[in-house]
Design an enzyme around this catalytic site. Sequence first.
Site, PDB file in Angstrom:
ATOM      1  N   ARG A  50      89.975  62.955 -44.117  1.00  0.00           N
ATOM      2  CA  ARG A  50      91.348  62.698 -43.653  1.00  0.00           C
ATOM      3  C   ARG A  50      91.566  61.218 -43.236  1.00  0.00           C
ATOM      4  O   ARG A  50      91.146  60.889 -42.158  1.00  0.00           O
ATOM      5  CB  ARG A  50      91.777  63.737 -42.462  1.00  0.00           C
ATOM      6  CG  ARG A  50      91.586  65.272 -42.830  1.00  0.00           C
ATOM      7  CD  ARG A  50      91.873  66.081 -41.819  1.00  0.00           C
ATOM      8  NE  ARG A  50      91.859  67.436 -42.088  1.00  0.00           N
ATOM      9  CZ  ARG A  50      92.259  68.498 -41.336  1.00  0.00           C
ATOM     10  NH1 ARG A  50      92.309  68.054 -39.847  1.00  0.00           N
ATOM     11  NH2 ARG A  50      92.161  69.743 -41.693  1.00  0.00           N
ATOM     12  N   ASP A  52      93.408  58.139 -41.958  1.00  0.00           N
ATOM     13  CA  ASP A  52      94.606  58.004 -41.007  1.00  0.00           C
ATOM     14  C   ASP A  52      95.483  57.273 -41.191  1.00  0.00           C
ATOM     15  O   ASP A  52      95.820  56.414 -42.471  1.00  0.00           O
ATOM     16  CB  ASP A  52      93.927  56.855 -39.700  1.00  0.00           C
ATOM     17  CG  ASP A  52      92.920  57.816 -38.934  1.00  0.00           C
ATOM     18  OD1 ASP A  52      93.230  59.271 -38.961  1.00  0.00           O
ATOM     19  OD2 ASP A  52      92.212  57.314 -38.083  1.00  0.00           O
ATOM     20  N   TYR A 111      83.020  53.887 -47.502  1.00  0.00           N
ATOM     21  CA  TYR A 111      84.193  53.115 -47.265  1.00  0.00           C
ATOM     22  C   TYR A 111      84.003  51.415 -47.416  1.00  0.00           C
ATOM     23  O   TYR A 111      82.966  51.085 -47.392  1.00  0.00           O
ATOM     24  CB  TYR A 111      84.288  53.274 -45.849  1.00  0.00           C
ATOM     25  CG  TYR A 111      85.017  54.618 -45.364  1.00  0.00           C
ATOM     26  CD1 TYR A 111      86.259  54.844 -45.373  1.00  0.00           C
ATOM     27  CD2 TYR A 111      84.364  55.775 -45.096  1.00  0.00           C
ATOM     28  CE1 TYR A 111      87.072  55.777 -45.040  1.00  0.00           C
ATOM     29  CE2 TYR A 111      84.908  56.689 -44.880  1.00  0.00           C
ATOM     30  CZ  TYR A 111      86.260  57.011 -45.038  1.00  0.00           C
ATOM     31  OH  TYR A 111      86.696  58.305 -44.670  1.00  0.00           O
ATOM     32  N   ARG A 202      86.283  51.625 -38.236  1.00  0.00           N
ATOM     33  CA  ARG A 202      87.285  50.691 -37.569  1.00  0.00           C
ATOM     34  C   ARG A 202      86.624  50.013 -36.289  1.00  0.00           C
ATOM     35  O   ARG A 202      86.846  48.958 -36.119  1.00  0.00           O
ATOM     36  CB  ARG A 202      88.590  51.285 -37.480  1.00  0.00           C
ATOM     37  CG  ARG A 202      89.393  51.386 -38.678  1.00  0.00           C
ATOM     38  CD  ARG A 202      90.995  52.093 -38.297  1.00  0.00           C
ATOM     39  NE  ARG A 202      91.466  51.491 -37.511  1.00  0.00           N
ATOM     40  CZ  ARG A 202      92.425  51.906 -37.142  1.00  0.00           C
ATOM     41  NH1 ARG A 202      92.862  53.310 -37.161  1.00  0.00           N
ATOM     42  NH2 ARG A 202      93.219  51.243 -35.967  1.00  0.00           N
TER      43      ARG A 202
END
Length: 255
Positions: A50, A52, A111, A202
Amino acid sequence: MPRYALKVEYQGEPFAGWQRQKEQPSVQGAIEQALSRIQPGEHTIAAAGRTDAGVHALGQVAHCDLIKDWDPFRLSEALNYHLKPQPVAIVKAARVDDDWHARFSALERRYLFRILMRRAPATHDKGQVWQINHLLDVDAMQAGADMLIGRHDFTTFRSTICQAASPVKTLDALHVELVQGFSGPEVHFHVRARSFLHNQVRSFVGTLERVGAGAWSPDDVRDALEAADRAACGPVCPPQGLYLACVGYPDPVFD
């Protein structure tokens, strides 16, 4: 009911995230609405992760169950037709076993994070990168990143609203490289693990940017990790430069 895996690419800027939300646009909602155009009724799809609000995807994977036995190529074409003009594309579709699950069958997620280093405002890459106006020391950032690889308690690098049962995760890779992009020099972070905590990537990037800027040392990253305290984390970077790059499964899903 036949089950289909979908490889999904999207720009995250217009969406409140992947997950369906009331009165807010979401990637999941957009795909489910497209599914309802080819098979009337309600649809619920599951995804590998999921993302953001503002986070992009190059290789998100989802699955859906349909009544009709679709040719995978025709299914992707039909969904893409009904997804227009939203920045969401079904890159590939594939028939999978009935017990295959986009999330629970996955072995790893990868990622990519992009930092653009230039003073002039980004134009073509606006919304696709985190732009800063100073250069970064890539070697120092890699030294700091090396402190994070392995199995650790990542409490420092998880959001306070993270719903994961445990902060202990195994980070398989965190590679930092300097790239000459079309708009200027970029730093790319390549991150790989079986699963991630909320805001973990992040938090990594925001902290390592401080190392690259000279405000932190690589050893400060180790100290922050060992503190197991969210307050010890560096700044959390914005979502614009983050991409879910790909999802790995025991057997290749898409030819």
